[in-house]
Design a protein around this motif. Sequence first.
Motif, PDB file in Angstrom:
ATOM      1  N   THR A 124       1.015  -0.967   0.069  1.00 59.25           N
ATOM      2  CA  THR A 124      -0.035   0.095  -0.092  1.00 59.25           C
ATOM      3  C   THR A 124       1.031   1.218  -0.100  1.00 59.25           C
ATOM      4  O   THR A 124       2.018   1.258   0.575  1.00 59.25           O
ATOM      5  CB  THR A 124      -0.842   0.012   1.399  1.00 59.25           C
ATOM      6  N   THR A 305     -11.387  10.819  -4.543  1.00 59.02           N
ATOM      7  CA  THR A 305     -11.298   9.873  -3.475  1.00 59.02           C
ATOM      8  C   THR A 305     -12.558   9.707  -2.598  1.00 59.02           C
ATOM      9  O   THR A 305     -13.386  10.373  -2.809  1.00 59.02           O
ATOM     10  CB  THR A 305     -10.395  10.576  -2.157  1.00 59.02           C
ATOM     11  N   THR A 308      -9.914   9.478   2.313  1.00 57.74           N
ATOM     12  CA  THR A 308      -8.502   9.509   1.788  1.00 57.74           C
ATOM     13  C   THR A 308      -8.254   8.425   0.777  1.00 57.74           C
ATOM     14  O   THR A 308      -7.093   8.332   0.295  1.00 57.74           O
ATOM     15  CB  THR A 308      -7.573   9.565   2.882  1.00 57.74           C
ATOM     16  N   SER A 309      -8.943   7.707   0.673  1.00 61.83           N
ATOM     17  CA  SER A 309      -8.719   6.349  -0.161  1.00 61.83           C
ATOM     18  C   SER A 309      -9.212   6.985  -1.804  1.00 61.83           C
ATOM     19  O   SER A 309     -10.092   7.226  -2.055  1.00 61.83           O
ATOM     20  CB  SER A 309      -9.521   5.228   0.290  1.00 61.83           C
ATOM     21  N   SER A 314      -7.286   0.504  -5.625  1.00 59.51           N
ATOM     22  CA  SER A 314      -7.213   0.332  -4.111  1.00 59.51           C
ATOM     23  C   SER A 314      -5.793   0.109  -3.672  1.00 59.51           C
ATOM     24  O   SER A 314      -4.865   0.016  -4.376  1.00 59.51           O
ATOM     25  CB  SER A 314      -7.915  -1.243  -4.012  1.00 59.51           C
ATOM     26  N   TRP A 317      -3.857   5.717  -0.744  1.00 55.24           N
ATOM     27  CA  TRP A 317      -4.261   6.690   0.153  1.00 55.24           C
ATOM     28  C   TRP A 317      -3.670   8.093  -0.195  1.00 55.24           C
ATOM     29  O   TRP A 317      -2.449   7.926  -0.602  1.00 55.24           O
ATOM     30  CB  TRP A 317      -4.352   6.366   1.434  1.00 55.24           C
ATOM     31  N   THR A 342      -6.742   7.105   8.059  1.00 52.27           N
ATOM     32  CA  THR A 342      -6.115   6.301   6.926  1.00 52.27           C
ATOM     33  C   THR A 342      -5.484   5.138   7.602  1.00 52.27           C
ATOM     34  O   THR A 342      -5.652   4.032   6.896  1.00 52.27           O
ATOM     35  CB  THR A 342      -5.032   7.225   6.253  1.00 52.27           C
ATOM     36  N   GLU A 345      -7.710   2.361   8.136  1.00 53.28           N
ATOM     37  CA  GLU A 345      -8.182   1.577   6.891  1.00 53.28           C
ATOM     38  C   GLU A 345      -7.329   0.749   6.430  1.00 53.28           C
ATOM     39  O   GLU A 345      -7.372  -0.146   5.717  1.00 53.28           O
ATOM     40  CB  GLU A 345      -8.631   2.975   6.051  1.00 53.28           C
ATOM     41  N   ILE A 346      -5.888   1.205   6.378  1.00 49.42           N
ATOM     42  CA  ILE A 346      -4.832   0.365   5.743  1.00 49.42           C
ATOM     43  C   ILE A 346      -4.677  -0.884   6.461  1.00 49.42           C
ATOM     44  O   ILE A 346      -4.433  -1.888   5.895  1.00 49.42           O
ATOM     45  CB  ILE A 346      -3.594   1.277   5.887  1.00 49.42           C
ATOM     46  N   PHE A 349      -7.427  -3.068   5.394  1.00 47.23           N
ATOM     47  CA  PHE A 349      -7.391  -3.510   4.111  1.00 47.23           C
ATOM     48  C   PHE A 349      -6.333  -4.828   4.105  1.00 47.23           C
ATOM     49  O   PHE A 349      -6.354  -5.627   3.347  1.00 47.23           O
ATOM     50  CB  PHE A 349      -6.722  -2.377   3.279  1.00 47.23           C
TER      51      PHE A 349
END
Length: 352
Positions: A124, A305, A308-309, A314, A317, A342, A345-346, A349
């Motif tokens: 990522t 976005t 922030t994504s 995918s 960010w 963020t 979320e990472i 993910f």
Amino acid sequence: MNDIFDVIVIGAGQSGLACGYYLRKTKLNFLLLDANTTCGGAWANNWDKLQLFSAASHSSLPGWQMPTKKNEYPTKKEVISYLCQYENRYSLPIKRTVNIKNVNYRDQLFELEANNGEIYKAKTIIAATGTQSSPYIPKIKGKEIFKGQQLHSSSYKNPNIYKDKSVLVVGEGNSAAQILAQVSKVTSVFWAVKNKPAFLPANVDGKDLFDQATAKYKAKKEGKEYNSKNYNLNSIVMVPNVKEAYERNVYKEYNTIAGFSENHVIWQDGTSTKIDVVIWATGFNFTTNYLRNLVSVNPNGKIETIGTSAKQQSGLWLVGFGQWTGYASATLIGVGRSARKTIKEIQDFLNS
């Protein structure tokens, strides 16, 4: 490089450091890459006497408050010192003089191509490159034939070299107001604006603007109407040097540009003024062009976005680019909120 990182943050300025703070609380393998030679991010490129328009207590990154100094509003030097201490305090892994030119996505990995030919790989990535390296100057008739000096506010350092020259400052924001305040002490200065400049009351500063942005953010999340004191977030803050210039009537005269001749600025009413130097305090585009192989980048650098994504890619960010990546996310105190969300979320993910 053979290492594959869980996360690579592109940029180690204030936004990158905020991301680094929350990344260090995880078990993720991460690295911050920065194009600059020293710490402090883009702050080193700002003019010498720049002042924040929030007190130190409201100009801090997550985890550690900026030390209070003798100045109510921190100076450029104090901000740089704080950012340098911050990255050392949290032992953030930063590699400098790495300018990412292009990013590709192959076999579920991001490949980041650096200016020196090195390739960095990550599962990522976070783009935290802000705006400082993408100055914006509007297209105005005759600008190309003007024979005087032209520079963007990002290249302005101090007023002394403009002594006895006729200077035009273009822009109606905080940068323009602070530069006008300085230059007006050494020479004659003229002010060009697109819209009527607005000054906040003397008792309103960055804290109030951040509180307003926060209230607006919360109301939007809750689906409620937002009733505010109606401070315009783009208005000029009365930091001490601006207040002093305001009392000297530095800001009482302004006009709108119609064009330029070889040695003059031409105003909308048809009159003209001889000018030696034009300082464009007209803002910035977003520094995102290196992502062009991954997503669509519009002419000013904005990318679609969800929070922030990135919508089109995918694993990508963007943090700290202003309102489109989070309310007040381009500020020291505001970026922490975007960074925290963020990193969560990472983690989700990568776990999925």
